[in-house]
Enzyme design. Structure first.
Site, PDB file in Angstrom:
ATOM      1  N   LYS A   1      84.294  60.379  68.307  1.00  0.00           N
ATOM      2  CA  LYS A   1      84.639  59.941  66.954  1.00  0.00           C
ATOM      3  C   LYS A   1      83.343  59.834  66.161  1.00  0.00           C
ATOM      4  O   LYS A   1      82.628  58.839  66.229  1.00  0.00           O
ATOM      5  CB  LYS A   1      85.374  58.596  66.996  1.00  0.00           C
ATOM      6  CG  LYS A   1      86.399  58.376  65.868  1.00  0.00           C
ATOM      7  CD  LYS A   1      85.824  58.359  64.463  1.00  0.00           C
ATOM      8  CE  LYS A   1      85.092  57.088  64.166  1.00  0.00           C
ATOM      9  NZ  LYS A   1      84.532  57.072  62.768  1.00  0.00           N
TER      10      LYS A   1
ATOM     11  N   GLU B   1      74.683  50.321  71.697  1.00  0.00           N
ATOM     12  CA  GLU B   1      73.365  50.278  71.045  1.00  0.00           C
ATOM     13  C   GLU B   1      73.617  49.903  69.604  1.00  0.00           C
ATOM     14  O   GLU B   1      74.252  50.653  68.863  1.00  0.00           O
ATOM     15  CB  GLU B   1      72.655  51.628  71.175  1.00  0.00           C
ATOM     16  CG  GLU B   1      71.174  51.551  70.836  1.00  0.00           C
ATOM     17  CD  GLU B   1      70.887  51.841  69.385  1.00  0.00           C
ATOM     18  OE1 GLU B   1      70.696  50.865  68.624  1.00  0.00           O
ATOM     19  OE2 GLU B   1      70.854  53.011  69.006  1.00  0.00           O
TER      20      GLU B   1
ATOM     21  N   GLU C   1      68.969  43.417  59.560  1.00  0.00           N
ATOM     22  CA  GLU C   1      68.671  44.852  59.533  1.00  0.00           C
ATOM     23  C   GLU C   1      69.097  45.443  58.185  1.00  0.00           C
ATOM     24  O   GLU C   1      70.282  45.547  57.884  1.00  0.00           O
ATOM     25  CB  GLU C   1      69.398  45.570  60.674  1.00  0.00           C
ATOM     26  CG  GLU C   1      69.017  47.039  60.784  1.00  0.00           C
ATOM     27  CD  GLU C   1      69.707  47.733  61.944  1.00  0.00           C
ATOM     28  OE1 GLU C   1      69.046  48.546  62.611  1.00  0.00           O
ATOM     29  OE2 GLU C   1      70.896  47.466  62.173  1.00  0.00           O
TER      30      GLU C   1
ATOM     31  N   CYS D   1      67.379  53.324  63.907  1.00  0.00           N
ATOM     32  CA  CYS D   1      67.516  52.014  64.556  1.00  0.00           C
ATOM     33  C   CYS D   1      66.189  51.515  65.096  1.00  0.00           C
ATOM     34  O   CYS D   1      66.008  50.311  65.312  1.00  0.00           O
ATOM     35  CB  CYS D   1      68.564  52.081  65.664  1.00  0.00           C
ATOM     36  SG  CYS D   1      68.233  53.349  66.902  1.00  0.00           S
TER      37      CYS D   1
END
Length: 490
Positions: A175, A250, A386, A284
């Site tokens: 996906k 993650e 973040e 990331c």
């Protein structure tokens, strides 16, 4: 309208249309780029059914057979690398040079690496001769794997999960992000051309809360590997907890860089410019907090800001562009909201928060100039959360124990970097940082044999050569007693 790509799901080796479609936009222009299937529970059920049906035959194939097909995929993808790179840039917004030199080559490498790895796997064999016993281990594929991948490195991270999954005999339902589905859809034709059996790899496109939710909840999905936000990852962990699904997550980072006074600034500053702003800061592993020893802070700031101001922001298809647009309008607005928060928190903007000078065709694109902030306390939202954009925060420190404590004082723990010529200092600091990867005098050096993953809200599990093998297989112990002598019970 003829330039608009119409994507179809790929289920059981066939391209399948959808009842509903979503719009996906070119982030550099704001214009419609592709129409994406809005997949639902019925589509998910079809894809998982196809994967489950294909599993028995695929998992029983000799590794050399799977390896051969994966090498074909790598060869075909490499031969079409220019086409894939352009498509990735138009879909995601990253500069074309980055798609050409990193995104597509790493996708090719992922297939080749795991195609080679499965030919050299070994297992434990432990004899107990005095008891007439032989112990050994075998591995088997787990079943249907759900691979849910993000929009920042679309093909790169897709293949980092897909390649080991199929190499070890699993079948897969992927996906991709609804923002960046084009190269995943293109990869399906490569898989067909390479001769992959029907149902081994299935691609479903659409929203996470709809298609993704149905996929992670499907009882025939044995594994879930996910890269994305911590909010979505924690939800997946919650859904998977009551049932026996293997999960690897993650979930991003708020990564510190620590610059000591003895660092070589001529190499450190350019590296940290890339660490902060490569791919528009949508990595990331980006360095979004940079702690600089106080005695060299003015010198570091002068160099860092001067180099940042030289970065070209603009059309990602043009040579010389370092920063293209961010991936979507939604994300553009999110980053802008954090810049407003920074103003409210009293940040000093060392570079201006302004819209770059753009060509007419890019006026409606999602472009942001790189932003360097300082003067923020460690508990500010911009130092804790973040942002995932071209924004980095500079701060000073005076001693090792202080900077270690501050570097660890966030909910994330994905990566960090240390900059110093003193190896004793590096070896002292590196093991104390609560992260999955510590780079020393470098950044983003990725060897596939090394484990990749994070701590705390950055995730659970590791991926890489051995770690992916561990995740995508079940290990079985077999004990054979071949004599009537010796002790039967240990």
């Amino acid at each position: 309208m003829s330039d608009i790509i119409v994507i179809k799901n790929f289920i059981n080796g066939q391209f399948v249309g959808s009842k509903e479609y979503l719009d996906s936009f070119d982030p550099a222009t704001g214009r419609l780029n592709a129409r994406i299937p809005d997949s639902d529970t019925a589509d998910v059920a079809q894809a998982v059914k196809a994967a489950k049906k294909a599993f028995k035959e695929w998992s029983s194939k000799d590794p050399s057979y799977r390896s051969k097909l994966m090498h074909r995929v790598a060869d075909i993808l490499e031969s079409r690398s220019e086409e894939f790179a352009i498509a990735e840039t138009k879909d995601q917004g990253k500069p074309l040079w980055l798609s050409k030199t990193v995104e597509i080559p790493r996708a090719v490498l992922n297939f080749r690496h795991f195609a080679n790895t499965i030919l050299n796997d070994t297992e434990l064999c432990i004899p107990q001769e005095e008891d007439g016993i032989l112990n050994y281990t075998t591995r088997s594929a787990c079943g249907v794997a759900a691979c849910i991948v993000p929009w920042n490195l679309p093909l790169y991270l897709l293949t980092f999960k897909l390649a080991p999954a199929i190499a070890y005999g699993n079948t897969v339902v992927v996906k991709p992000s609804e923002f960046t589905s084009v190269t995943a859809w293109m990869l399906c034709s490569v898989l067909k051309e390479a001769g992959f059996p029907d149902g081994v790899v299935n691609m479903l496109f659409g929203y996470g809360p709809k298609a993704g939710e149905a996929l992670i909840r499907h009882p025939d999905v044995s594994l879930i590997t996910f890269t994305g936000s911590d909010r979505a990852g924690l939800h997946i962990a919650e859904v998977a907890a009551p049932v026996p699904k293997k999960v690897s997550l993650e979930m991003g980072g708020k990564n510190p860089a620590i610059v000591f006074s003895d660092a070589d600034l001529d190499s450190c500053v350019p590296a940290l410019i890339k660490a902060s702003f490569l791919n528009e800061g949508q990595v990331c592993l980006s360095s979004s907090r940079i702690y600089v020893e106080k005695k060299i802070f003015p010198q570091f700031v002068e160099k860092f800001v001067a180099e940042t101001k030289k970065l070209k922001v603009g059309n990602p298809l043009e040579s010389g562009t370092f920063l293209g647009p961010v991936c979507s309008k939604v994300h553009f607005e999110k980053i802008k909201s954090y810049l407003k928060i920074a103003e409210q928190e009293g940040a000093t903007f060392l570079t201006k928060n302004e819209k770059p000078d753009l060509a007419e065709e890019n006026k409606n694109g999602y472009f942001l100039s790189p932003v360097v902030l300082t003067g923020l306390p460690d508990d500010s939202r911009c130092m804790q959360e973040e942002i995932f954009g071209p924004v980095t925060c500079l701060s000073t420190f005076e001693n090792i124990s202080d900077v270690i404590k501050r570097a660890n004082n966030v909910n994330y723990g994905l990566s960090a970097s240390i900059w110093s010529k003193d190896l004793q200092k590096i070896h002292t600091v590196a093991p104390k940082l609560e992260v999955g990867t510590v780079w020393c005098n470098c950044w983003l050096v990725r060897n596939l044999h090394m484990p990749f993953g994070g701590e705390k809200r950055s995730g659970m599990g590791r991926e890489g050569t051995e770690d992916s093998r561990e995740f995508f297989t079940y290990k079985r112990s077999i004990c054979i007693k071949y004599t009537t002598e010796g002790n039967m019970f240990m």
